[in-house]
Scaffold this active site. Structure first.
Site, PDB file in Angstrom:
ATOM      1  N   ARG A  60     -67.101  12.327  27.419  1.00  0.00           N
ATOM      2  CA  ARG A  60     -65.714  11.972  27.705  1.00  0.00           C
ATOM      3  C   ARG A  60     -64.985  13.141  28.355  1.00  0.00           C
ATOM      4  O   ARG A  60     -65.368  14.297  28.172  1.00  0.00           O
ATOM      5  CB  ARG A  60     -64.976  11.610  26.414  1.00  0.00           C
ATOM      6  N   LYS A 202     -63.795   4.085  23.809  1.00  0.00           N
ATOM      7  CA  LYS A 202     -62.751   4.925  23.248  1.00  0.00           C
ATOM      8  C   LYS A 202     -61.384   4.592  23.854  1.00  0.00           C
ATOM      9  O   LYS A 202     -60.348   4.875  23.256  1.00  0.00           O
ATOM     10  CB  LYS A 202     -63.109   6.410  23.419  1.00  0.00           C
ATOM     11  N   HIS A 222     -61.123   6.688  12.611  1.00  0.00           N
ATOM     12  CA  HIS A 222     -62.338   7.113  13.316  1.00  0.00           C
ATOM     13  C   HIS A 222     -63.392   7.399  12.248  1.00  0.00           C
ATOM     14  O   HIS A 222     -63.555   8.535  11.803  1.00  0.00           O
ATOM     15  CB  HIS A 222     -62.044   8.381  14.136  1.00  0.00           C
ATOM     16  N   SER A 240     -67.083  14.152  16.385  1.00  0.00           N
ATOM     17  CA  SER A 240     -68.340  13.877  17.077  1.00  0.00           C
ATOM     18  C   SER A 240     -69.475  14.768  16.557  1.00  0.00           C
ATOM     19  O   SER A 240     -69.287  15.973  16.368  1.00  0.00           O
ATOM     20  CB  SER A 240     -68.146  14.116  18.574  1.00  0.00           C
ATOM     21  N   LYS A 244     -71.526  10.432  11.432  1.00  0.00           N
ATOM     22  CA  LYS A 244     -71.013   9.090  11.128  1.00  0.00           C
ATOM     23  C   LYS A 244     -72.081   8.016  11.379  1.00  0.00           C
ATOM     24  O   LYS A 244     -72.360   7.193  10.507  1.00  0.00           O
ATOM     25  CB  LYS A 244     -69.773   8.759  11.989  1.00  0.00           C
ATOM     26  N   THR A 245     -72.658   8.046  12.568  1.00  0.00           N
ATOM     27  CA  THR A 245     -73.632   7.014  12.924  1.00  0.00           C
ATOM     28  C   THR A 245     -74.910   7.182  12.111  1.00  0.00           C
ATOM     29  O   THR A 245     -75.430   6.228  11.524  1.00  0.00           O
ATOM     30  CB  THR A 245     -73.936   7.071  14.438  1.00  0.00           C
ATOM     31  N   ASP A 259     -68.320   3.640  13.866  1.00  0.00           N
ATOM     32  CA  ASP A 259     -67.357   4.541  14.511  1.00  0.00           C
ATOM     33  C   ASP A 259     -65.874   4.194  14.385  1.00  0.00           C
ATOM     34  O   ASP A 259     -65.043   5.091  14.384  1.00  0.00           O
ATOM     35  CB  ASP A 259     -67.696   4.637  16.002  1.00  0.00           C
ATOM     36  N   ARG A 324     -77.386   9.129  24.681  1.00  0.00           N
ATOM     37  CA  ARG A 324     -76.820   8.069  23.842  1.00  0.00           C
ATOM     38  C   ARG A 324     -77.537   6.745  24.019  1.00  0.00           C
ATOM     39  O   ARG A 324     -78.073   6.465  25.091  1.00  0.00           O
ATOM     40  CB  ARG A 324     -75.366   7.815  24.237  1.00  0.00           C
TER      41      ARG A 324
HETATM   42  P1  ATP Z   1     -69.906  10.473  17.558  1.00  0.00           P
HETATM   43  O1  ATP Z   1     -68.480  10.334  17.064  1.00  0.00           O
HETATM   44  O2  ATP Z   1     -69.991  11.335  18.769  1.00  0.00           O
HETATM   45  O3  ATP Z   1     -70.604   9.172  17.702  1.00  0.00           O
HETATM   46  P2  ATP Z   1     -71.282  10.888  14.997  1.00  0.00           P
HETATM   47  O4  ATP Z   1     -70.398  11.425  13.920  1.00  0.00           O
HETATM   48  O5  ATP Z   1     -71.622   9.455  14.948  1.00  0.00           O
HETATM   49  O6  ATP Z   1     -70.704  11.342  16.430  1.00  0.00           O
HETATM   50  P3  ATP Z   1     -74.111  11.246  14.824  1.00  0.00           P
HETATM   51  O7  ATP Z   1     -74.455  10.418  16.016  1.00  0.00           O
HETATM   52  O8  ATP Z   1     -74.374  10.647  13.495  1.00  0.00           O
HETATM   53  O9  ATP Z   1     -72.602  11.748  14.928  1.00  0.00           O
HETATM   54  O10 ATP Z   1     -74.832  12.623  14.994  1.00  0.00           O
HETATM   55  C1  ATP Z   1     -75.321  13.444  13.975  1.00  0.00           C
HETATM   56  C2  ATP Z   1     -76.500  14.203  14.564  1.00  0.00           C
HETATM   57  O11 ATP Z   1     -76.871  15.261  13.734  1.00  0.00           O
HETATM   58  C3  ATP Z   1     -77.705  13.292  14.702  1.00  0.00           C
HETATM   59  O12 ATP Z   1     -78.355  13.630  15.899  1.00  0.00           O
HETATM   60  C4  ATP Z   1     -78.545  13.678  13.470  1.00  0.00           C
HETATM   61  O13 ATP Z   1     -79.920  13.484  13.678  1.00  0.00           O
HETATM   62  C5  ATP Z   1     -78.230  15.157  13.363  1.00  0.00           C
HETATM   63  N1  ATP Z   1     -78.373  15.730  12.008  1.00  0.00           N
HETATM   64  C6  ATP Z   1     -79.154  16.774  11.689  1.00  0.00           C
HETATM   65  N2  ATP Z   1     -79.027  17.098  10.401  1.00  0.00           N
HETATM   66  C7  ATP Z   1     -78.133  16.246   9.862  1.00  0.00           C
HETATM   67  C8  ATP Z   1     -77.586  16.095   8.554  1.00  0.00           C
HETATM   68  N3  ATP Z   1     -77.935  16.881   7.535  1.00  0.00           N
HETATM   69  N4  ATP Z   1     -76.693  15.094   8.366  1.00  0.00           N
HETATM   70  C9  ATP Z   1     -76.307  14.303   9.379  1.00  0.00           C
HETATM   71  N5  ATP Z   1     -76.790  14.414  10.635  1.00  0.00           N
HETATM   72  C10 ATP Z   1     -77.707  15.367  10.885  1.00  0.00           C
HETATM   73 MN    MN Z   2     -71.350   7.889  16.290  1.00  0.00          MN
END
Ligand code: ATP
Ligand code: MN
Length: 534
Positions: A60, A202, A222, A240, A244-245, A259, A324
């Protein structure tokens, strides 16, 4: 105008401004995939997913996102670095140019969809895309109306997206050639000059973050959300890359969404119809649900392949670290549809602390919870935003400042009230570094993070001893099933304790400095959660 569609009568598709030779309406994912490949805009991976490149932008661009400043927004929007004003005349000018650009194309893609799984808050959206893969993203990420719903579909909001259209900044009032412009008055989002699909989702999220709290008394968040077998809902806030995901995809719990959610007086509901997962270092072993969702119909962005094969190389950062995949919710085996469930029993604030200071899990008092929510801390090592490739402390109010048109206090107040009303447990989870900061320690293992969250959810952590963190005050458990006790207290994991204490103070200073702008609008309960800097 020609409407290409298998099952929708021509009469109900009326958009007089669109005069392109062919208007593809509501095509299936198969058709969109095939057309993308045919146009040489994408290739099929070994598991059948469509892989495309988003072009110049792979994240973004917050500085190029604008809101029309007019009578609706002037006194309601909290104008700041993320909520950038633009004059209405530029909106009209760019809309005209954008439509003119699209109308000179041989073909364009149109899709009707909606946001908000809760029928009371549902908003109908029509999206117009320059290319078929943009339209596939829309199919994957928004909620999909059934045929009956399509027959009487009245779009309320319109999104016009053309990645190859370039604005002329001096004439069009933008910062550079790419832009995302929201007009609340005309209920339209214009996106040009960027192919990063995340701008579409978004953009609508930003709209909902205005409409729901401001007009409907619903808290928009969020966060990701899932629900256990006994109907207990958990929500996971975080910026980010904080998890979360990843953490909401849990084989023991049904996924509500990854999300964007709303919280009204008696439910939590998903805004979206799909997930948008990070792919970097994705493995079947650690994240089976997401890994297996990358199949036919999924849209994968900016990945490269293992040499000489059509197998995605998930470890490669050749194009970007922010690779992604988007896929519909039901690609996760245990998704809850429709995505509406009870109000939450547990709230998790996820942070990826690259300084290695915050505990892997801790419990927050109501005051601390508000303090942390308003602070919205993480320290990214790499992010979704263009240009961020190094570790950096980020404070983003309500864990989502780039998407929040109203003053953060508006959302914080609503959350605070709901937390108390529903007597919710609030946990802080550091998914970032332990044993030292970035470069010295290591990121905590995903399976430990999952184990600690499970322990919080199943009540195991109700029966253990806690001690307050010396600087930040949150309650740190002394023991937790599924993770060695020695990893629970971050200071103990550092070989150099003095270095820990010093870094902790430095981080506390960053919190205090950031919080200065909110001191006037918080009460003593929240203020007393300020970390100690002495
Ligand atoms: P966005 O808002 O950009 O979508 P998000 O909060 O959904 O971000 P995730 O897509 O869940 O973020 O990314 C977390 C990343 O961190 C993943 O690639 C995951 O494999 C990695 N990771 C490594 N260690 C951990 C951990 N202990 N807990 C959570 N995620 C981890
Ligand atoms: Mn996410």
């Amino acid at each position: 105008m020609t409407v290409s569609s298998l099952n929708v009568p021509e009469k109900q598709f009326i958009q007089p401004e669109l005069t392109s030779r062919i208007v593809h309406y509501q095509l299936s994912p198969e058709e969109l995939t095939e057309q993308t490949v045919h146009r040489q805009e994408g290739v099929i991976s070994s598991t059948g997913a469509l892989c495309i490149n988003t072009g110049e932008f792979t994240g973004r661009c917050p500085l190029d996102k604008f809101m029309v400043k007019d009578t609706v927004t002037e006194n309601t929007v909290h104008w700041n670095n993320f909520n950038r004003p633009i004059e209405e005349k530029y909106f009209h000018q760019l809309k005209k140019k954008l439509l003119n650009y699209l109308n000179n194309k041989q073909e364009i893609w149109v899709r009707d969809c909606y946001a908000c799984a809760h029928p009371e808050y549902r908003i109908n959206i029509r999206v117009i895309n320059e290319n078929p893969w943009g339209n596939l993203f829309v199919y994957n990420m928004f909620l999909r109306p059934d045929e009956n719903e399509l027959d009487n579909f009245e779009p309320e909001w319109t999104v016009i997206q053309a990645p190859n259209f370039k604005a002329e900044p001096e004439i069009d009032g933008t910062r550079q050639h790419n832009f995302a412009i929201i007009s609340f008055t005309h209920k339209t989002i214009l996106i040009g000059g960027t192919g990063y699909t995340g701008e579409i989702k978004k953009g609508i999220f930003t709209v909902l973050n205005y409409i729901l709290p401001h007009d409907k008394d619903v808290l928009s968040m969020h966060c990701s959300a899932n629900v256990g077998r006994r109907g207990d809902v958990a929500i996971f806030f975080g910026l980010s890359g904080t998890g979360k995901t990843t953490l909401s995809a849990d084989s023991n719990r049904k996924l509500i969404g990854d999300d964007e959610h709303g919280w009204n007086n008696n439910s939590v509901f998903n805004f979206e119809g799909g997930c948008y997962a990070k792919c970097i270092d994705l493995s079947e072993d650690k994240e089976p649900e997401i890994y297996n969702a990358i199949r036919e119909g999924a849209l994968v962005e900016n990945v490269t392949f293992l040499s000489g094969t059509d197998e995605i190389d998930f470890s490669s950062k050749k194009i970007t670290e922010n690779t992604r995949a988007s896929y519909p919710l039901h690609y996760i085996s245990n998704a809850l549809e429709p995505g509406i469930a009870d109000t939450p029993k547990n709230i998790f604030f996820l942070t990826c602390d690259a300084y290695g200071i915050l505990p892997p899990i801790s419990k927050l008092t109501p005051g601390q919870a508000m303090y942390q929510f308003i602070s919205g801390y993480t320290a990214k090592v790499a992010g979704t935003e263009t240009g961020i490739t190094e570790p950096k402390a980020t404070f983003s109010a309500c864990f989502g400042a780039p998407f929040l048109p109203l003053h953060p206090g508006f959302y914080a107040k609503m959350l605070g009230k709901k937390m108390k009303e529903h007597n919710v447990n609030v946990w802080m989870v550091n998914t970032g570094w332990i044993g030292g900061g970035y470069g010295v320690g290591a990121r905590i293992k995903l399976r430990y993070t999952r184990a600690m969250i499970a322990a919080a959810l199943n009540g195991h952590l109700n029966n253990v001893e806690f001690e307050p963190h010396k600087v930040f005050g949150m309650l740190v458990p002394k023991t937790c099933s599924g993770i060695p006790d020695s990893l629970l207290n971050p200071r103990c994991t550092w070989t150099n304790k003095e270095a820990y204490d010093k870094q902790a103070k430095e981080l506390a200073c960053l919190f205090v400095n950031n919080f200065e702008k909110y001191t006037d609008c918080v009460n003593d309960e929240i203020f007393s959660a300020t970390p100690l800097v002495d």
